[in-house]
Motif scaffolding. Structure first.
Motif, PDB file in Angstrom:
ATOM      1  N   ILE A   1       6.883 -11.066  -7.691  1.00 26.73           N
ATOM      2  CA  ILE A   1       6.732  -9.567  -7.484  1.00 26.73           C
ATOM      3  C   ILE A   1       5.160 -10.639  -7.246  1.00 26.73           C
ATOM      4  O   ILE A   1       4.090 -11.244  -9.039  1.00 26.73           O
ATOM      5  CB  ILE A   1       6.352  -8.827  -7.845  1.00 26.73           C
ATOM      6  N   PRO A   2       4.616 -10.995  -6.641  1.00 29.09           N
ATOM      7  CA  PRO A   2       2.823 -11.567  -6.078  1.00 29.09           C
ATOM      8  C   PRO A   2       2.062 -10.871  -6.596  1.00 29.09           C
ATOM      9  O   PRO A   2       2.143  -9.577  -5.773  1.00 29.09           O
ATOM     10  CB  PRO A   2       2.749 -12.155  -5.464  1.00 29.09           C
ATOM     11  N   ILE A   3       1.144 -10.415  -6.816  1.00 30.45           N
ATOM     12  CA  ILE A   3      -0.119  -9.549  -7.270  1.00 30.45           C
ATOM     13  C   ILE A   3      -2.136  -9.863  -7.254  1.00 30.45           C
ATOM     14  O   ILE A   3      -2.170 -10.835  -8.019  1.00 30.45           O
ATOM     15  CB  ILE A   3      -0.141  -8.167  -8.328  1.00 30.45           C
ATOM     16  N   VAL A   4      -2.480  -9.243  -6.133  1.00 30.41           N
ATOM     17  CA  VAL A   4      -4.213 -10.570  -6.044  1.00 30.41           C
ATOM     18  C   VAL A   4      -4.797  -8.924  -5.230  1.00 30.41           C
ATOM     19  O   VAL A   4      -5.341  -8.287  -4.960  1.00 30.41           O
ATOM     20  CB  VAL A   4      -3.409 -11.182  -4.510  1.00 30.41           C
ATOM     21  N   ILE A   5      -5.595  -9.265  -6.893  1.00 29.30           N
ATOM     22  CA  ILE A   5      -6.739  -8.286  -7.071  1.00 29.30           C
ATOM     23  C   ILE A   5      -8.127  -8.969  -6.563  1.00 29.30           C
ATOM     24  O   ILE A   5      -8.360 -10.072  -6.678  1.00 29.30           O
ATOM     25  CB  ILE A   5      -6.951  -8.210  -9.055  1.00 29.30           C
ATOM     26  N   PRO A   6      -8.247  -7.913  -5.500  1.00 36.10           N
ATOM     27  CA  PRO A   6      -9.506  -8.582  -4.650  1.00 36.10           C
ATOM     28  C   PRO A   6     -11.047  -8.812  -5.519  1.00 36.10           C
ATOM     29  O   PRO A   6     -11.160  -7.981  -6.786  1.00 36.10           O
ATOM     30  CB  PRO A   6      -9.680  -7.533  -3.812  1.00 36.10           C
ATOM     31  N   PRO A   7     -11.529  -9.277  -5.922  1.00 32.83           N
ATOM     32  CA  PRO A   7     -13.026  -9.604  -6.507  1.00 32.83           C
ATOM     33  C   PRO A   7     -13.874  -8.396  -6.321  1.00 32.83           C
ATOM     34  O   PRO A   7     -13.615  -7.288  -4.760  1.00 32.83           O
ATOM     35  CB  PRO A   7     -14.098 -10.265  -6.351  1.00 32.83           C
ATOM     36  N   LEU A   8     -14.823  -7.866  -7.043  1.00 29.49           N
ATOM     37  CA  LEU A   8     -15.857  -6.772  -6.803  1.00 29.49           C
ATOM     38  C   LEU A   8     -16.388  -6.316  -6.010  1.00 29.49           C
ATOM     39  O   LEU A   8     -17.103  -5.531  -4.759  1.00 29.49           O
ATOM     40  CB  LEU A   8     -16.592  -6.626  -7.968  1.00 29.49           C
ATOM     41  N   ARG A   9     -16.716  -8.063  -5.014  1.00 29.34           N
ATOM     42  CA  ARG A   9     -18.265  -7.716  -3.837  1.00 29.34           C
ATOM     43  C   ARG A   9     -17.259  -7.224  -2.506  1.00 29.34           C
ATOM     44  O   ARG A   9     -17.757  -7.108  -1.479  1.00 29.34           O
ATOM     45  CB  ARG A   9     -18.445  -9.297  -3.578  1.00 29.34           C
ATOM     46  N   GLU A  10     -15.762  -7.487  -2.777  1.00 31.98           N
ATOM     47  CA  GLU A  10     -14.975  -7.350  -1.329  1.00 31.98           C
ATOM     48  C   GLU A  10     -14.647  -5.318  -1.601  1.00 31.98           C
ATOM     49  O   GLU A  10     -13.651  -5.255  -0.583  1.00 31.98           O
ATOM     50  CB  GLU A  10     -13.990  -8.114  -1.369  1.00 31.98           C
ATOM     51  N   ARG A  11     -14.585  -4.806  -2.620  1.00 33.12           N
ATOM     52  CA  ARG A  11     -14.565  -3.275  -2.228  1.00 33.12           C
ATOM     53  C   ARG A  11     -15.435  -2.977  -3.675  1.00 33.12           C
ATOM     54  O   ARG A  11     -15.958  -2.423  -4.479  1.00 33.12           O
ATOM     55  CB  ARG A  11     -12.903  -3.156  -3.496  1.00 33.12           C
ATOM     56  N   LYS A  12     -16.674  -2.995  -2.725  1.00 30.81           N
ATOM     57  CA  LYS A  12     -17.959  -1.904  -3.021  1.00 30.81           C
ATOM     58  C   LYS A  12     -17.638  -0.587  -3.316  1.00 30.81           C
ATOM     59  O   LYS A  12     -18.951   0.314  -4.079  1.00 30.81           O
ATOM     60  CB  LYS A  12     -19.094  -2.227  -1.822  1.00 30.81           C
TER      61      LYS A  12
ATOM     62  N   LYS B   1       9.406  -0.126 -12.908  1.00 34.29           N
ATOM     63  CA  LYS B   1      10.422   0.364 -13.111  1.00 34.29           C
ATOM     64  C   LYS B   1      11.963  -0.662 -12.882  1.00 34.29           C
ATOM     65  O   LYS B   1      13.222  -0.461 -13.685  1.00 34.29           O
ATOM     66  CB  LYS B   1      11.335   1.279 -12.546  1.00 34.29           C
ATOM     67  N   VAL B   2      11.781  -1.970 -12.447  1.00 32.31           N
ATOM     68  CA  VAL B   2      12.256  -3.063 -12.353  1.00 32.31           C
ATOM     69  C   VAL B   2      11.440  -4.213 -13.644  1.00 32.31           C
ATOM     70  O   VAL B   2      10.746  -4.389 -13.838  1.00 32.31           O
ATOM     71  CB  VAL B   2      12.856  -3.572 -11.373  1.00 32.31           C
ATOM     72  N   ASP B   3      12.688  -5.151 -14.311  1.00 31.30           N
ATOM     73  CA  ASP B   3      12.299  -6.008 -14.677  1.00 31.30           C
ATOM     74  C   ASP B   3      11.816  -7.573 -14.277  1.00 31.30           C
ATOM     75  O   ASP B   3      11.463  -8.826 -15.079  1.00 31.30           O
ATOM     76  CB  ASP B   3      13.291  -6.535 -15.510  1.00 31.30           C
ATOM     77  N   SER B   4      11.216  -7.619 -12.886  1.00 33.60           N
ATOM     78  CA  SER B   4      10.890  -8.598 -11.959  1.00 33.60           C
ATOM     79  C   SER B   4       9.799  -9.115 -12.858  1.00 33.60           C
ATOM     80  O   SER B   4       9.551  -8.278 -12.766  1.00 33.60           O
ATOM     81  CB  SER B   4      10.957  -8.149 -10.543  1.00 33.60           C
ATOM     82  N   THR B   5      10.289 -10.590 -12.743  1.00 31.00           N
ATOM     83  CA  THR B   5       8.932 -11.643 -13.194  1.00 31.00           C
ATOM     84  C   THR B   5       7.625 -10.949 -11.993  1.00 31.00           C
ATOM     85  O   THR B   5       8.059 -11.584 -10.932  1.00 31.00           O
ATOM     86  CB  THR B   5       8.822 -12.962 -13.299  1.00 31.00           C
ATOM     87  N   VAL B   6       6.425 -10.883 -12.393  1.00 28.07           N
ATOM     88  CA  VAL B   6       5.137 -10.333 -12.152  1.00 28.07           C
ATOM     89  C   VAL B   6       4.155 -11.540 -12.097  1.00 28.07           C
ATOM     90  O   VAL B   6       3.403 -12.125 -13.282  1.00 28.07           O
ATOM     91  CB  VAL B   6       4.285  -9.213 -12.513  1.00 28.07           C
ATOM     92  N   LEU B   7       3.367 -12.346 -11.475  1.00 32.12           N
ATOM     93  CA  LEU B   7       2.393 -13.060 -10.802  1.00 32.12           C
ATOM     94  C   LEU B   7       0.621 -12.215 -10.534  1.00 32.12           C
ATOM     95  O   LEU B   7       0.949 -11.921  -9.707  1.00 32.12           O
ATOM     96  CB  LEU B   7       2.642 -14.339 -10.242  1.00 32.12           C
ATOM     97  N   ILE B   8      -0.482 -12.202 -11.876  1.00 30.06           N
ATOM     98  CA  ILE B   8      -1.257 -11.142 -11.452  1.00 30.06           C
ATOM     99  C   ILE B   8      -2.299 -12.557 -10.958  1.00 30.06           C
ATOM    100  O   ILE B   8      -2.960 -13.356 -11.539  1.00 30.06           O
ATOM    101  CB  ILE B   8      -1.365 -10.117 -12.142  1.00 30.06           C
ATOM    102  N   GLU B   9      -3.051 -12.566  -9.024  1.00 30.96           N
ATOM    103  CA  GLU B   9      -4.010 -13.382  -8.993  1.00 30.96           C
ATOM    104  C   GLU B   9      -5.006 -12.788  -8.458  1.00 30.96           C
ATOM    105  O   GLU B   9      -5.059 -11.568  -8.419  1.00 30.96           O
ATOM    106  CB  GLU B   9      -3.041 -14.380  -8.126  1.00 30.96           C
ATOM    107  N   GLY B  10      -6.430 -13.814  -8.978  1.00 30.79           N
ATOM    108  CA  GLY B  10      -8.042 -12.972  -9.399  1.00 30.79           C
ATOM    109  C   GLY B  10      -8.735 -13.847  -9.929  1.00 30.79           C
ATOM    110  O   GLY B  10      -8.582 -14.090 -10.968  1.00 30.79           O
ATOM    111  N   GLU B  11      -9.656 -13.366  -9.532  1.00 30.77           N
ATOM    112  CA  GLU B  11     -10.645 -13.548 -10.556  1.00 30.77           C
ATOM    113  C   GLU B  11     -11.541 -13.582 -11.566  1.00 30.77           C
ATOM    114  O   GLU B  11     -10.159 -12.232 -11.891  1.00 30.77           O
ATOM    115  CB  GLU B  11     -12.284 -13.428  -9.738  1.00 30.77           C
TER     116      GLU B  11
END
Length: 476
Positions: A326-337, A180-190
């Motif tokens: 706004i940082p978003i870190v998506i965990p790898p699939l092996r860490e969320r079985k 709902k806001v226009d802040s810049t987002v950085l998505i990190e992950g494998e």
């Protein structure tokens, strides 16, 4: 006659004196506060309701100058003094001893001279408190509505992000909140965790959802072309340029969202231009001098450690912090079985529908998929399910089908620290024998591949509780 007139005059004076004596009693019987000052602002009368409302005693305030009471902070301001100054009726809300008071001042004249100001006083504290509570409830209601919108979006039937894990559910909530806001987002992950899907998810739930969503893969564009592709170019900007020039991808994203995938691959010279774009919302085409205003939200993604790149000098520090609002870190699939099963079922349905199949996955096959580490994350899982749907001969996808893929090549023993050494050896030996059986058609081929006698294999299979019915396994 003269005596009669004198007697009548004296009676009138007595009656007037009696009336003045009773004024105080009359004022005290009223349901509103009454505060009377003389023409100079000195309090001459102050009734009991005023005492209750303003918290000031009559004995203390009578004879006090209102100017001094305002100066000393007893009153924030004085209606009576304003009436004296303007010579007309005045009404306003003021604060007295921490209470909100609504006061109305009326001037009293005699022979054209202001002799008194009568101020009626009403306590507005309860109303002000109600107003504050109402505004607070409105604010809470707005916040609750936003949270309900987020929860409704998560519970929606057409949710594009398939998950069951708490980690991803929390990221979805965050994504919906920042949409709902226009802040810049950085998505990190494998690679393969779903960075692109989350960027589109944010866009689709934002106020820009009806605008364009433009994806730029910074790693796929040649360094010699990336600037002109991003920013566009003017006529004759370089050899081979189109005569009419070209609109860049950034400009195409106006009023929408610009998704910069693999931002870590962006050359340093272009990082400066991107920084200026984020800061000033303007840019120039290649070969141009005119500033072009842009209204777009920027979402960037990377599978690299940008912080380390900053320390190494291969990525601009100022751009890094501009992107990582706004940082978003998506965990790898092996860490969320817990996400594996819903993802398997989703992709199974998708490819069944696409290829017009009705394949299902056996429990043992599903167990192999759950226990695999998925180095390629969700993208690898999607490709694996497509392979299984297309290549499995039976309607039931079995362990054999799964083991023929990369899972079978990389399968290793999982050590259970809660078991004794010999128990782990037993489990591994059983799994190893099962793998050999899956790759052979009968006991004699198994004997050749393992180097064990048939009799030895039968004894070992019995000890390990492994079924040697090859035909059954082929049809499983």
């Amino acid at each position: 006659m003269e005596d009669t007139k004198g007697n009548n005059s004296d009676k009138g004076k007595v009656n007037m004196c009696l009336n003045l004596e009773r004024i105080k009693d009359i004022f005290n019987s009223l349901d509103v506060g009454v505060h009377v000052v003389d023409g100079k602002g000195i309090t001459v009368l102050y009734n009991k309701i005023c005492e209750e409302i303003e918290g000031i005693s009559e004995d203390w305030i009578v004879g006090k100058d209102m100017k001094k009471l305002v100066h000393d902070g007893v009153y924030s301001e004085s209606v009576a003094l304003e009436v004296i100054e303007k010579g007309q009726k005045t009404a306003k809300t003021q604060k007295v001893n921490g209470r909100y008071i609504f006061s109305t001042g009326i001037p009293i004249y005699e022979n054209g001279e202001l002799i008194n100001v009568v101020v009626s006083v009403m306590d507005m504290t309860s109303l002000e408190n109600l107003k504050l509570q109402f505004n607070e409830l409105k604010s809470v209601n707005v916040r609750m509505q936003k949270e309900l919108d987020i929860l409704n979006a998560i519970d929606g039937q057409n949710d594009s992000i398939i998950s069951k894990s708490k980690e991803i559910e929390n990221i979805k909530i965050l994504a919906l909140r920042i949409a709902k806001v226009d802040s810049t987002v950085l998505i990190e992950g494998e690679s393969g965790v779903g960075k692109g899907i989350f960027s589109k998810y944010i866009h689709e739930h934002s106020n820009r959802k009806n605008g364009p969503f433009v994806k730029v893969d910074c790693s796929s564009l040649p360094e010699s072309l990336i600037e002109s592709e991003l920013f566009g170019y003017e006529e004759g900007a370089f050899t081979g340029a189109k005569k009419e020039g070209k609109v860049g991808l950034i400009q195409l994203a106006n009023e929408g969202t610009l998704f910069l995938d693999e931002i870590g691959e962006l050359p340093l010279n272009l990082q400066v231009k991107l920084l200026n774009l984020i800061q000033d919302k303007v840019f120039q085409k290649v070969g141009g001098t005119k500033n072009i205003s842009i209204n777009t939200r920027i979402i960037a993604a990377t599978n690299k450690d940008l912080y380390t790149m900053v320390e190494e000098g291969t990525f601009r520090r100022d751009l890094y912090y501009r992107l990582k609002v706004i940082p978003i870190v998506i965990p790898p699939l092996r860490e969320r079985k817990t996400d594996v099963v819903p993802l398997v079922n989703f992709f199974l349905k998708k490819f069944n529908d696409h290829y017009n199949y009705e394949k299902i996955i056996s429990a043992k096959a599903m167990n192999l998929l759950i226990n695999y580490d998925w180095p390629g994350n969700v993208r690898e899982l999607q490709n694996e399910i497509e392979r299984l749907v297309v290549t499995s001969e039976s309607e039931v996808i079995s362990e054999v089908d799964v083991l023929y893929g990369d899972i079978g090549k990389t399968r290793s023993m999982d050590i259970d620290e809660n078991k004794l050494f010999k128990e782990n050896v037993y489990s591994y030996e059983r799994a190893l024998l099962e793998d050999y059986i899956y790759r052979t058609s009968d006991i004699h081929e198994l004997s050749q591949k393992t180097g064990l006698e048939v009799s030895t294999l039968r004894k070992k299979a019995k000890k390990l509780e492994v079924d040697l019915n090859f035909q059954k396994r082929k049809n499983s």
